[in-house]
Write a protein that holds these residues in place. Sequence first.
Motif, PDB file in Angstrom:
ATOM      1  N   ARG A 197      -0.333   1.000  -6.509  1.00  0.00           N
ATOM      2  CA  ARG A 197      -0.972   2.015  -7.344  1.00  0.00           C
ATOM      3  C   ARG A 197      -0.527   1.987  -8.798  1.00  0.00           C
ATOM      4  O   ARG A 197       0.541   1.508  -9.146  1.00  0.00           O
ATOM      5  CB  ARG A 197      -0.748   3.411  -6.761  1.00  0.00           C
TER       6      ARG A 197
ATOM      7  N   THR B 225       0.821  -1.210   0.000  1.00  0.00           N
ATOM      8  CA  THR B 225       0.000   0.000   0.000  1.00  0.00           C
ATOM      9  C   THR B 225       0.855   1.261   0.000  1.00  0.00           C
ATOM     10  O   THR B 225       0.564   2.234  -0.704  1.00  0.00           O
ATOM     11  CB  THR B 225      -0.898   0.019   1.254  1.00  0.00           C
TER      12      THR B 225
ATOM     13  N   ARG C  40      -8.127  -0.208  -1.286  1.00  0.00           N
ATOM     14  CA  ARG C  40      -6.827   0.467  -1.184  1.00  0.00           C
ATOM     15  C   ARG C  40      -6.151   0.620  -2.548  1.00  0.00           C
ATOM     16  O   ARG C  40      -5.075   1.217  -2.636  1.00  0.00           O
ATOM     17  CB  ARG C  40      -5.911  -0.322  -0.249  1.00  0.00           C
ATOM     18  N   SER C  41      -6.736   0.058  -3.594  1.00  0.00           N
ATOM     19  CA  SER C  41      -6.129   0.183  -4.916  1.00  0.00           C
ATOM     20  C   SER C  41      -6.384   1.567  -5.474  1.00  0.00           C
ATOM     21  O   SER C  41      -7.185   2.341  -4.937  1.00  0.00           O
ATOM     22  CB  SER C  41      -6.699  -0.871  -5.873  1.00  0.00           C
ATOM     23  N   SER C  42      -5.702   1.889  -6.576  1.00  0.00           N
ATOM     24  CA  SER C  42      -5.933   3.179  -7.229  1.00  0.00           C
ATOM     25  C   SER C  42      -7.056   3.082  -8.247  1.00  0.00           C
ATOM     26  O   SER C  42      -7.231   3.998  -9.057  1.00  0.00           O
ATOM     27  CB  SER C  42      -4.641   3.665  -7.902  1.00  0.00           C
ATOM     28  N   GLN C  43      -7.805   1.985  -8.202  1.00  0.00           N
ATOM     29  CA  GLN C  43      -8.941   1.755  -9.101  1.00  0.00           C
ATOM     30  C   GLN C  43      -8.540   1.945 -10.564  1.00  0.00           C
ATOM     31  O   GLN C  43      -9.120   2.754 -11.290  1.00  0.00           O
ATOM     32  CB  GLN C  43     -10.118   2.680  -8.737  1.00  0.00           C
TER      33      GLN C  43
END
Length: 387
Positions: A138, A106, A170-173
């Motif tokens: 990310r 993360t 928690r990802s940057s989508q």
Amino acid sequence: MTAPSEPLLTLLRVGTIHTPETVDATEILIADGRIAALGSNLSVPPDWPVEIIDAPDLAAVPAFIDQHAHVTGGGGEGGCGTRCPAMSAADIACMGIATVVGVLGTDSVSRSPADLLAGVRGLCADGIDAYMYTGAYRVPAPTLTGDIQRDLAWIPEVIGVGEIAISDHRSSQPTQEEIARLVSEARVGGMLAGKRGICHFHVGDGRRGLEPLRRLLSETEIPPDQVIPTHVNRRHELLEEAAEYAKMYGATIDVTAFDDCPGDSEFSAYNAVVELLRRGVPADRITLSSDCNGSLPEFDANGDYAGMRVARNTELLGAWQKLVRDGVLPIGDALGLITGNVARVLGLQHRKGRLATGFAADIALIDADLQPRQTFAAGRRIFLDAG
């Protein structure tokens, strides 16, 4: 002429050798960090500098490979006070592991690919054969040189990109186009460097599951062995989806040996492998990794941080031992989960994952209880159980 300070050769004499197949041999001759010969009653000229290690009560197996370890520590989801500590070579070698691949998680703000590279090189100096993925959760991925392809081409320790987070709050989508671009950059960079250039994907417990990877393989020309989803045993529905994904695409999936999930837990690595095999996934399409020194965070219903533990690598060994002891897999196939299959995934299969002439002398000596007692990396003993 001055005699060398250390023997140039090592002769291991053991009770049994699993290459991973059980072979009719009890001795391994090591020279220049590689296996020079396997056999019985091997002879070395008396004036040659050789160290003989007698371990007739132990069995030799390929040393284990952990493709997902937070060597500089993960965590940070609860602020700077929740950063996990770095790993030591001793933590790794005592588990029979000789090779690790370091990941960022993360936190790619207070930690960086440069920090990870320094940690990897530190482990190498201590005898562990260590590699790393460039990038982090990310997208766009943080890199060492400013470019994924250059990282793969010019940094020897970089063997892929990861861990990229999908289906996780928690990802940057990342969009589907961003995922496809990232994987293609890793693929071309790997080709230029003569590496596999895999993309190692952290899969969260979001409802999309493996959908982004299914779309990637269905809508592009990317081959299945270019992407490795990990943490597929974090919930039952995801494990079912992973089984169908592996069978549909002939893909490899990575099961995490979460150390907060003992062997009888529904989501343990042991039960996950049993379930995948029951659903028809070939054993050679399953790997195990530890997530060691990553965080095991807890979040409430709103996604707010509620606490965490630091992951260890003890369950990686424990899950493998239980699979063998319970007869789920014969020892040779079980070894593949943490040796040969992993070497293939990482593109190291021509020198790691087996005990064979010319291969790296990465060897674990295990007792009758499957417990590592000695570990060798490139012929150098990096762990010796004092007991």
